[in-house]
Scaffold this active site. Structure first.
Site, PDB file in Angstrom:
ATOM      1  CB  SER A 205     -35.953  -0.670 -34.421  1.00  0.00           C
ATOM      2  OG  SER A 205     -37.073   0.025 -34.925  1.00  0.00           O
ATOM      3  CB  ALA A 206     -33.127  -5.640 -33.969  1.00  0.00           C
TER       4      ALA A 206
END
Length: 696
Positions: free
Chosen positions: A392-393
């Protein structure tokens, strides 16, 4: 009777004429010899002294020698890589030095020095032993006739002699072993080249004894050699690289290139990373020494005609003190993850810090973990040559793509938070329970790290046709659409950092074996669970968000100059200018959506916020966490089923949240999914606090 008398008369005339002819021939020969002797006498008397002086006259040749390599400094002027001067015993080989002379020099020199860091081979010992005529005669006498004589070449005879010496199993003394090593070094030297006989561990006593007997050791001298030193530690030595030894010389794979550049075969050159990348600057200009030789090939004297120029010095963007702090934090936190069992199958951990406005790399550190031995080693290079699925970064880039392509807008960006149901596949959802949110706007989707939001955004973006549990259809260029967007931020692209060996990451497959687009994988790509990126790409990506949309080229060398004669100061002649590789064409309102989302990841009030442990860090941090599913791969059992399921844990961020001066990326690949903890956040916290404590 008359007939016989006539014939008899004829024969006596012939017998009488033969001696006369012989006398004439002998006379001519005598006259020629007399003329030759006379000419020789004339030349000897008239030109003898001239010929003698020509034979005795000296010839001069210019040879080159190494100079100290350029020094590398950190951003504060501390020496990261320097040169340690060592006393050395040198030898300059004459033009016609025989094996007998080499033997004599080696034997004599071995009385004054010893070489203990090397061991001679049996062949080297045999060659030294046979250089003594008495020994070679004795050994040759023991050979069978088939291994010597006119039918055996000199090369074959030498090999036969060496074999025979080995059979003898002679007990060589310590001094003879040293002499054999010296003999081997001198024999392998090029004519009129200067080599190091001993350049490490030379004692004062050895130096004094050799100095006293230099007149008895033709060609031997006392000089200085240089070796690389790391006065501020070796934490980034893997980034700095290494230099070949005099023994290894030029790399064989690039031998012709270096020879064409004027190098000698035994020159030391940078073989990896910064030492290799900046070799033309670091090597300097060799000194030039004029060597006068006698007519018989012996060396008369040497004279320095050009003292050479030391290599250029490099000023790095790395701060040595901060580098040590980041490395210490990474090691401490990773050790705690190992101790807790969370990193049992982890391959390591990586952390990198960058100035988001310039691209200057401030710290680069990494660890490699051997799962089999549990040994942890430094691996800063993993920041540029290891790729991981980051999770998700990367969602900031996904939201940016939706805004830039008008799929959503700053005022209209709310999407349903309904899970995705693909036909024949498990439900695709977020970490939080289904039904936690009915819908989300972009800022909140970033704050709570919604996978569902990113998948619905991707469906709209590529204009997919989707009926839950029944049907999904996407255009064939759907992967290209998303990847072009990620590439704007540097994801999946080489950053162009000034280090060799950088990789571009790993792209997953876009189509199956029947040529059908992998729709489910494209949805995974949208929330960071498909393609793999490097840590340096991640810090470049978050820097682009931090600085307002400028993708800066990372660099580690920020200046090139010259070190002062006392070695305490560097005079900079060239400063690196920041390079903007691409500018993201978003509006302030669009950028604000992403930056606000990143701020709320740390400072938001929603219970599903993922980086709240950083809330009280000063200055304020903005960022994005990430987790991505992965598996342990056992290289010894590649086909083993039921490999442990793991996660990659990541964090990217910047500080302060307004007018950022520091961007960071932290990656802990291969953690136990049930023990993710806050390891990346612990490292991030230390990186921010340590940096601003030193840069108030």
């Amino acid at each position: 009777m008359d007939y016989f008398r006539k014939n008899s008369g004829t024969g006596s005339k012939k017998q009488a004429s033969t001696p006369t002819r012989m006398k004439i021939i002998l006379g001519i020969i005598f006259i020629l010899f007399a003329l030759l002797i006379g000419q020789l006498a004339y030349l000897q008397l008239a030109y003898g002294s001239r010929f003698k002086s020509e034979v005795a006259q000296n010839d001069s040749t210019v040879v080159s020698n190494q100079v100290p390599r350029g020094v590398m400094y950190d951003s504060k002027g501390r020496v990261l890589v320097g040169n340690k001067a060592n006393n050395a015993i040198t030898y300059t080989k004459g033009a016609s030095t025989s094996s007998k002379q080499i033997y004599q020099i080696s034997t004599a020199l071995s009385a004054y020095i010893s070489i203990t860091d090397e061991k001679p081979t049996q062949e080297q010992l045999a060659e030294y032993y046979l250089a003594d005529t008495a020994n070679s005669t004795k050994i040759e006498a023991k050979l069978p006739k088939s291994e010597k004589g006119n039918n055996v070449s000199s090369t074959e005879l030498t090999q036969n002699l060496i074999k025979e010496v080995k059979k003898e199993k002679i007990k060589f003394t310590k001094r003879q072993k040293t002499a054999a090593l010296i003999f081997n070094k001198i024999s392998g030297a090029y004519t009129l080249s200067t080599i190091y006989i001993k350049n490490k561990g030379l004692t004062d006593k050895e130096l004094a004894q050799v100095g006293e007997h230099l007149s008895d050791l033709p060609g031997v001298g006392i000089g200085t050699d240089w070796e690389r030193s790391y006065p501020n530690g070796s934490s980034i030595q893997s980034i700095i690289g290494s230099v070949s030894t005099e023994k290894s010389g030029l790399p064989s794979d690039n031998l012709q290139y270096y020879l064409a550049q004027g190098y000698s075969r035994n020159d030391r050159v940078g073989t990896s990373y910064l030492e290799k990348e900046y070799e033309p600057l670091l090597k300097g200009t060799k000194s030039q020494i004029e060597v006068e030789t006698k007519g018989n090939g012996g060396i008369q004297q040497t004279k320095t005609v050009y003292k050479g120029q030391a290599g250029a010095s490099l000023m790095l963007s790395i701060d040595a003190k901060y580098q040590k702090q980041v490395q210490a934090a990474l090691k401490t936190v990773y050790a705690s993850a190992l101790s807790a069992g969370a990193a049992k199958y982890s391959s390591g951990a990586y952390a990198v810090a960058m100035n988001p406005k310039t691209g200057a790399l401030l710290a680069i550190t990494g660890l490699s973990h051997n799962v089999k031995t549990n040994k942890v080693t430094d691996n800063a290079l993993g920041v540029i040559n290891q790729s991981f699925v980051m999770g998700s970064a990367v969602k900031g880039a996904t939201v940016a793509g939706g805004l830039l392509n008008n799929v959503i807008t700053p005022t209209s960006n709310t999407l349903s938070d309904t899970p995705i149901y693909l036909p024949g596949s498990p439900v695709k959802k977020s970490v939080y329970p289904v039904g936690t949110f009915s819908s989300l706007d972009a800022e909140t989707a970033l704050e709570v790290s919604s996978n569902i939001y990113m998948m619905h955004l991707a469906l709209k973006w590529v204009k997919a046709k989707y009926v839950p549990k029944t049907y999904i259809s996407m255009p064939n260029d759907a992967f290209n659409v998303l990847r072009r967007n990620f590439a704007m931020f540097g994801l999946g692209q080489k950053t162009g950092v000034d280090l060799p060996g950088e990789v571009s990451g790993i792209e997953g497959q876009s189509f199956d074996s029947q040529g059908r687009i992998l729709s489910g994988s494209l949805l995974d790509l949208a929330y960071g669970n498909y393609d793999a990126y490097t840590p340096i790409q991640m810090v470049q990506y978050v820097s682009t968000i931090a600085n307002g949309g400028y993708r800066m080229q990372p660099y580690i060398v920020q200046g090139i100059g010259k070190t002062s004669s006392n070695g305490k100061k560097i005079y900079i002649n060239y400063n690196k200018k920041p390079v903007v590789q691409q500018q993201i064409p978003w509006s302030k309102a669009e950028l604000n959506i992403i930056q606000t989302g990143f701020y709320r990841v740390v400072h938001g009030t929603n219970a599903w916020g993922t980086a709240h442990p950083l809330k009280n860090v000063k200055p304020s941090i903005s960022g994005k966490t990430g987790t991505a599913q992965t598996f342990y791969y056992d290289p010894d059992h590649p086909n083993k089923k039921n490999q442990p399921e793991l996660i990659n844990a990541t964090f990217v961020g910047y500080a302060p949240s307004k007018n950022p001066k520091l961007a960071i990326a932290v990656i802990f690949p291969g953690l136990d999914p049930n023990m993710e903890g806050t390891y990346t956040l612990q490292v991030a916290k230390a990186m921010v606090k340590d940096y601003f404590a030193a840069n108030k």
